[in-house]
Design a protein around this motif. Structure first.
Motif, PDB file in Angstrom:
ATOM      1  N   GLU A   1      46.662  79.388  64.059  1.00 19.97           N
ATOM      2  CA  GLU A   1      45.912  78.924  65.231  1.00 19.97           C
ATOM      3  C   GLU A   1      44.657  78.155  64.832  1.00 19.97           C
ATOM      4  O   GLU A   1      44.292  77.185  65.491  1.00 19.97           O
ATOM      5  CB  GLU A   1      45.579  80.097  66.149  1.00 19.97           C
ATOM      6  CG  GLU A   1      46.791  80.693  66.815  1.00 19.97           C
ATOM      7  CD  GLU A   1      47.659  79.666  67.538  1.00 19.97           C
ATOM      8  OE1 GLU A   1      47.133  78.700  68.135  1.00 19.97           O
ATOM      9  OE2 GLU A   1      48.888  79.838  67.513  1.00 19.97           O
ATOM     10  N   LEU A   2      44.007  78.549  63.756  1.00 17.99           N
ATOM     11  CA  LEU A   2      42.844  77.794  63.283  1.00 17.99           C
ATOM     12  C   LEU A   2      43.249  76.423  62.759  1.00 17.99           C
ATOM     13  O   LEU A   2      42.483  75.463  62.877  1.00 17.99           O
ATOM     14  CB  LEU A   2      42.089  78.581  62.211  1.00 17.99           C
ATOM     15  CG  LEU A   2      41.305  79.779  62.735  1.00 17.99           C
ATOM     16  CD1 LEU A   2      40.714  80.576  61.567  1.00 17.99           C
ATOM     17  CD2 LEU A   2      40.212  79.348  63.698  1.00 17.99           C
ATOM     18  N   SER A   3      44.448  76.313  62.211  1.00 17.19           N
ATOM     19  CA  SER A   3      44.912  74.995  61.757  1.00 17.19           C
ATOM     20  C   SER A   3      45.203  74.077  62.937  1.00 17.19           C
ATOM     21  O   SER A   3      45.189  72.859  62.795  1.00 17.19           O
ATOM     22  CB  SER A   3      46.158  75.131  60.874  1.00 17.19           C
ATOM     23  OG  SER A   3      47.280  75.497  61.651  1.00 17.19           O
ATOM     24  N   ASN A   4      45.454  74.641  64.122  1.00 17.65           N
ATOM     25  CA  ASN A   4      45.666  73.851  65.333  1.00 17.65           C
ATOM     26  C   ASN A   4      44.361  73.522  66.040  1.00 17.65           C
ATOM     27  O   ASN A   4      44.354  72.736  66.988  1.00 17.65           O
ATOM     28  CB  ASN A   4      46.579  74.600  66.310  1.00 17.65           C
ATOM     29  CG  ASN A   4      47.993  74.682  65.809  1.00 17.65           C
ATOM     30  OD1 ASN A   4      48.491  73.762  65.181  1.00 17.65           O
ATOM     31  ND2 ASN A   4      48.650  75.793  66.088  1.00 17.65           N
ATOM     32  N   LEU A   5      43.271  74.105  65.606  1.00 12.79           N
ATOM     33  CA  LEU A   5      41.990  73.932  66.275  1.00 12.79           C
ATOM     34  C   LEU A   5      41.524  72.470  66.328  1.00 12.79           C
ATOM     35  O   LEU A   5      41.022  72.035  67.365  1.00 12.79           O
ATOM     36  CB  LEU A   5      40.936  74.824  65.614  1.00 12.79           C
ATOM     37  CG  LEU A   5      39.634  75.030  66.356  1.00 12.79           C
ATOM     38  CD1 LEU A   5      39.901  75.633  67.732  1.00 12.79           C
ATOM     39  CD2 LEU A   5      38.716  75.932  65.571  1.00 12.79           C
ATOM     40  N   PRO A   6      41.660  71.678  65.259  1.00 14.11           N
ATOM     41  CA  PRO A   6      41.224  70.279  65.358  1.00 14.11           C
ATOM     42  C   PRO A   6      41.933  69.508  66.478  1.00 14.11           C
ATOM     43  O   PRO A   6      41.304  68.697  67.164  1.00 14.11           O
ATOM     44  CB  PRO A   6      41.571  69.695  63.985  1.00 14.11           C
ATOM     45  CG  PRO A   6      41.555  70.864  63.075  1.00 14.11           C
ATOM     46  CD  PRO A   6      42.058  72.014  63.883  1.00 14.11           C
ATOM     47  N   ASP A   7      43.224  69.759  66.690  1.00 16.63           N
ATOM     48  CA  ASP A   7      43.927  69.101  67.782  1.00 16.63           C
ATOM     49  C   ASP A   7      43.348  69.516  69.120  1.00 16.63           C
ATOM     50  O   ASP A   7      43.197  68.696  70.025  1.00 16.63           O
ATOM     51  CB  ASP A   7      45.429  69.434  67.746  1.00 16.63           C
ATOM     52  CG  ASP A   7      46.144  68.756  66.602  1.00 16.63           C
ATOM     53  OD1 ASP A   7      45.633  67.725  66.118  1.00 16.63           O
ATOM     54  OD2 ASP A   7      47.194  69.272  66.191  1.00 16.63           O
ATOM     55  N   LEU A   8      43.047  70.792  69.263  1.00 17.32           N
ATOM     56  CA  LEU A   8      42.498  71.287  70.522  1.00 17.32           C
ATOM     57  C   LEU A   8      41.107  70.731  70.765  1.00 17.32           C
ATOM     58  O   LEU A   8      40.770  70.334  71.882  1.00 17.32           O
ATOM     59  CB  LEU A   8      42.479  72.811  70.502  1.00 17.32           C
ATOM     60  CG  LEU A   8      42.267  73.499  71.830  1.00 17.32           C
ATOM     61  CD1 LEU A   8      43.385  73.137  72.796  1.00 17.32           C
ATOM     62  CD2 LEU A   8      42.197  74.991  71.653  1.00 17.32           C
ATOM     63  N   ILE A   9      40.286  70.673  69.722  1.00 19.91           N
ATOM     64  CA  ILE A   9      38.931  70.106  69.859  1.00 19.91           C
ATOM     65  C   ILE A   9      39.029  68.630  70.224  1.00 19.91           C
ATOM     66  O   ILE A   9      38.293  68.140  71.078  1.00 19.91           O
ATOM     67  CB  ILE A   9      38.113  70.327  68.567  1.00 19.91           C
ATOM     68  CG1 ILE A   9      37.799  71.813  68.410  1.00 19.91           C
ATOM     69  CG2 ILE A   9      36.840  69.496  68.595  1.00 19.91           C
ATOM     70  CD1 ILE A   9      37.175  72.175  67.088  1.00 19.91           C
ATOM     71  N   GLY A  10      39.954  67.914  69.584  1.00 19.96           N
ATOM     72  CA  GLY A  10      40.173  66.508  69.903  1.00 19.96           C
ATOM     73  C   GLY A  10      40.593  66.321  71.347  1.00 19.96           C
ATOM     74  O   GLY A  10      40.226  65.329  71.994  1.00 19.96           O
ATOM     75  N   TRP A  11      41.346  67.268  71.882  1.00 18.90           N
ATOM     76  CA  TRP A  11      41.777  67.179  73.278  1.00 18.90           C
ATOM     77  C   TRP A  11      40.587  67.258  74.217  1.00 18.90           C
ATOM     78  O   TRP A  11      40.496  66.520  75.185  1.00 18.90           O
ATOM     79  CB  TRP A  11      42.767  68.303  73.586  1.00 18.90           C
ATOM     80  CG  TRP A  11      43.341  68.198  74.966  1.00 18.90           C
ATOM     81  CD1 TRP A  11      44.442  67.484  75.327  1.00 18.90           C
ATOM     82  CD2 TRP A  11      42.876  68.833  76.159  1.00 18.90           C
ATOM     83  NE1 TRP A  11      44.680  67.633  76.662  1.00 18.90           N
ATOM     84  CE2 TRP A  11      43.740  68.449  77.205  1.00 18.90           C
ATOM     85  CE3 TRP A  11      41.821  69.673  76.444  1.00 18.90           C
ATOM     86  CZ2 TRP A  11      43.564  68.885  78.504  1.00 18.90           C
ATOM     87  CZ3 TRP A  11      41.645  70.109  77.742  1.00 18.90           C
ATOM     88  CH2 TRP A  11      42.517  69.706  78.751  1.00 18.90           C
TER      89      TRP A  11
END
Length: 120
Positions: A107-117
């Motif tokens: 989930e932390l590796s997916n965090l940049p995508d979520l922040i970018g969203w």
């Protein structure tokens, strides 16, 4: 014993190939529906928070099922062991912690995508 170990590896390899094939097929279908790989990527980016909510709900349901159904069974089987299951319980707790850590890393590796969203 060696034969049993080979059959476990065979099942693992077949399941891994099946999961990769399913992921590839779903991606191909998604690209076809979206019209292009760029449109698919844009849609995936747009849907990132909803996928996060889905995964968190899935983790909660699986964790609840594990705690309510499977963990008590494992503990009762451990209690029947010669040492009362102390060593097996320690291994179980270690595996549980590693699973929580693995989920956190994913989930932390997916965090940049979520922040970018949110910024974008």
């Amino acid at each position: 014993m060696a034969r049993r170990a080979r059959s476990h590896w065979f099942v693992f390899v077949v399941m891994t190939i099946g999961i990769v094939a399913l992921a590839a097929a779903l991606t191909a279908i998604g690209i076809g529906v979206a019209g292009s790989a760029l449109a698919w990527r844009a849609w995936m980016h747009h849907a990132a928070p909803y996928f996060l909510i889905w995964r968190l709900l899935l983790y909660a349901v699986l964790g609840g099922v594990y705690l309510q159904l499977w963990r008590p069974r494992l503990r009762s089987m451990q209690a029947e062991q010669a040492d009362g299951g102390a060593a097996a319980h320690a291994r179980l707790v270690r595996i549980e912690r590693l699973m929580v850590a693995a989920i956190a890393v994913v989930e932390l590796s997916n965090l940049p995508d979520l922040i970018g969203w949110f910024h974008g």
